[in-house]
Scaffold this motif. Structure first.
Motif, PDB file in Angstrom:
ATOM      1  N   GLU A 137      42.359  50.217   5.136  1.00  0.00           N
ATOM      2  CA  GLU A 137      40.974  50.007   5.054  1.00  0.00           C
ATOM      3  C   GLU A 137      40.471  49.425   6.242  1.00  0.00           C
ATOM      4  OE1 GLU A 137      38.922  50.817   3.117  1.00  0.00           O
ATOM      5  OE2 GLU A 137      39.879  52.337   1.400  1.00  0.00           O
ATOM      6  N   LEU A 138      41.350  48.245   6.895  1.00  0.00           N
ATOM      7  CA  LEU A 138      41.406  47.600   8.344  1.00  0.00           C
ATOM      8  C   LEU A 138      40.837  49.264   9.016  1.00  0.00           C
ATOM      9  CD1 LEU A 138      43.768  44.540   8.031  1.00  0.00           C
ATOM     10  CD2 LEU A 138      41.821  44.461   8.692  1.00  0.00           C
ATOM     11  N   ALA A 139      41.702  49.452   9.428  1.00  0.00           N
ATOM     12  CA  ALA A 139      41.447  50.983   9.851  1.00  0.00           C
ATOM     13  C   ALA A 139      41.501  50.723  11.655  1.00  0.00           C
ATOM     14  CB  ALA A 139      40.061  52.180   9.956  1.00  0.00           C
ATOM     15  N   VAL A 140      42.748  49.656  11.457  1.00  0.00           N
ATOM     16  CA  VAL A 140      42.658  49.215  13.544  1.00  0.00           C
ATOM     17  C   VAL A 140      43.823  50.852  14.301  1.00  0.00           C
ATOM     18  CG1 VAL A 140      42.004  47.206  12.908  1.00  0.00           C
ATOM     19  CG2 VAL A 140      44.257  47.939  12.624  1.00  0.00           C
ATOM     20  N   PRO A 141      43.608  50.715  15.550  1.00  0.00           N
ATOM     21  CA  PRO A 141      44.972  51.619  15.496  1.00  0.00           C
ATOM     22  C   PRO A 141      46.072  51.722  15.175  1.00  0.00           C
ATOM     23  CG  PRO A 141      43.875  50.486  17.847  1.00  0.00           C
ATOM     24  CD  PRO A 141      43.051  49.876  15.783  1.00  0.00           C
ATOM     25  N   HIS A 142      46.424  52.748  14.890  1.00  0.00           N
ATOM     26  CA  HIS A 142      48.069  52.765  13.997  1.00  0.00           C
ATOM     27  C   HIS A 142      48.498  51.956  12.742  1.00  0.00           C
ATOM     28  CE1 HIS A 142      50.169  54.091  18.285  1.00  0.00           C
ATOM     29  NE2 HIS A 142      48.921  52.894  18.692  1.00  0.00           N
ATOM     30  N   SER A 143      46.943  51.812  12.268  1.00  0.00           N
ATOM     31  CA  SER A 143      47.549  51.518  10.775  1.00  0.00           C
ATOM     32  C   SER A 143      47.925  52.576   9.751  1.00  0.00           C
ATOM     33  CB  SER A 143      45.915  50.732  10.287  1.00  0.00           C
ATOM     34  OG  SER A 143      44.630  51.282  10.529  1.00  0.00           O
TER      35      SER A 143
END
Length: 507
Positions: A106-112
């Motif tokens: 859910e954070l949806a940051v790069p490479h998450s």
């Protein structure tokens, strides 16, 4: 909405086929495994240098992270040195997440997304590991008492790395393979024996005669590697007990064999580089000579031989068992396995162990050698009544060597891989303090307040050096394990700065 792979259900389905009796235990272990991994993840989110965290706001009740996209991530007041799974939920804006894999998705940051899959594997594998603890050890933190073999202590470490969110991530392993190869499952592993013409091999040290066949060098290969990477039939097999590192195994007659394993465990693919094979004999001799300068407080396990057949995929290292350095009645235990000994870990005992470890570590650092002294590499020799008397260090490949410091003490600089050599004071201190203090000692004490009490009782008696001043006055370095998994294209280690327990209370 992102959903992580249904790894927990997949493992339950596989388990129902290969070991159905464990299914209820596995299901019961899942909530605790999620909390254990979430606690490790929250430590990284709270302290790692994450570029998408713009501000950290501690208060009396917890910690809020302000993200670059305006969202807020809130969790309990973090203890960067805690080893118990005390975080059961973290809130992203108004939604609470108890599943670390779902939170990372859910954070949806790069490479998450990739990291989310690894976290899901970590939770499921940890639950499987806890589910398979023998009945006689259930409910006993000591994990069984008595003087076991060296491999028995290592197999009692169920939870893996105390601070890495991927403490049990084994995405390349099926359930059957985890049960067959994972040390915490207590298997006997059949190493594959692969003969290779001697002319095709890089060999250093005295490669054992029992691993030679005429003009061929016989290389022990992990069975997972033989089946999934090499895809060749072995000429024979040899039984061994897997140790904490999984790819390193103890032979019944004593020596340990480190094998290549081309799958990701915690952070790294576990191969054996050709450079490490080439340097192993020189490094072993150098390590032994430096240990001799500690007044008998440290031994290093000697490398008996190393071999590689043109590739890191087919390589092995044979080295002494740490048990070689125990006198009659003594026992040798990896620091990470101390809880399994049944010893009463009083503050006084922890202080005596910390004094021994810091005396050795700081002495070698002053000479020019920074140990990677985490709980797996560092072992303690215990007297018959359980007192820490000496240390044993194994796996020298991650040392850092300072030519300038060695030269000040008239010590010749050995020919070692360039990655091991540095005069950067910060890099040297990070290597030792990050592994020994933020790793081994923190893992032994189990919390920030306990670590602070132990350090306060020890550092006043240590020689006053610039390194000790840095230990007491600077933020404490630790590998930024979460950020390293979210920046996979960045080579080398990344570092976090933790609140120094000698200066501040942890956030």
């Amino acid at each position: 909405m992102h959903r992580p792979p249904a790894v927990e259900a997949e493992i339950a389905d596989e388990l129902a086929t290969v070991r159905p009796a464990l299914v209820p235990r596995y299901a019961a272990a899942l909530p605790g495994a999620r909390a254990a991994v979430l606690t490790r993840l929250w430590r990284g989110l709270a302290h790692d240098p994450l570029p998408w965290v713009v501000r950290r706001e501690p208060d009396r009740d917890g910690l809020t992270l302000r993200l670059t996209d305006g969202r807020r991530l809130r969790g309990p007041r973090p203890d960067p040195y805690a080893t118990a799974g005390y975080v059961t939920a973290v809130r992203l804006d108004e939604v609470a997440y108890g599943d670390p894999a779902r939170l990372m998705g859910e954070l949806a940051v790069p490479h998450s997304a990739e990291f989310s899959a690894e976290l899901a594997h970590s939770v499921a594998s940890l639950a499987l590991s806890r589910a398979n603890v023998p009945e006689e050890e259930r409910g006993d933190e000591a994990g069984g008492r008595g003087r076991g073999s060296d491999w028995e202590w290592e197999q009692r470490v169920v939870d893996g790395h105390p601070f890495h969110p991927n403490c049990r991530s084994r995405p390349g392993f099926s359930v059957a393979e985890q049960l067959a190869y994972g040390p915490e499952h207590r298997p006997l592993v059949e190493l594959a024996l692969v003969p290779v013409p001697a002319g095709d091999c890089l060999v250093t040290g005295a490669w054992p005669r029992w691993l030679r066949d005429g003009g061929r060098v016989v290389i022990p290969v992990h069975p997972w590697q033989a089946a999934h990477v090499l895809e060749r039939e072995p000429a024979g097999r040899m039984a061994a007990h897997p140790l904490m590192a999984l790819r390193t195994l103890a032979l019944p007659d004593g020596p340990h064999v480190k094998t290549a394993l081309s799958t990701r465990l915690t952070s790294s693919v576990r191969d054996i580089s050709l450079g490490s094979v080439a340097a192993s004999a020189v490094l072993s001799e150098f390590g032994e000579s430096m240990a001799a300068r500690t007044g008998g407080l440290l031994h290093t396990t000697r490398t008996l031989g190393a071999a590689a057949a043109g590739s890191p995929d087919l390589a092995a290292v044979v080295r002494e068992s740490p048990q070689e350095y125990a006198a009659a009645g003594e026992w040798v235990v990896p620091v990470a396995a101390l809880a399994a000994t049944g010893l009463p870990r009083s503050p006084a005992w922890a202080a005596r162990f910390a004094r021994l470890a810091l005396t050795v570590g700081l002495r070698l650092l002053e000479l020019g050698v920074a140990l990677e002294a985490h709980g797996q590499n560092l072992l303690v020799v215990l007297s018959p009544d359980g007192e820490p008397v000496r240390l044993v260090y194994r796996d020298l490949a991650d040392l850092r060597i300072s030519p300038a410091r060695l030269a000040r003490h008239g010590i010749p600089v050995p020919e070692l891989p360039a990655r091991m050599v540095t005069d950067d004071e910060r890099a040297l201190r990070r290597k030792l303090f990050g592994s020994l203090v933020a790793g081994a000692l923190a893992g032994t004490t189990g919390s920030g307040p306990a670590l602070r009490a132990v350090l306060e009782s020890v550092v006043r008696d240590l020689p006053r050096t610039p390194d000790l001043a840095a230990l007491c006055g600077d933020p404490l370095p630790a590998k930024a394990l979460t950020w390293m998994r979210l920046s996979p294209r960045t080579a080398g280690d990344e570092w976090a700065e933790l609140p120094n327990p000698l200066q501040d209370e942890p956030l």
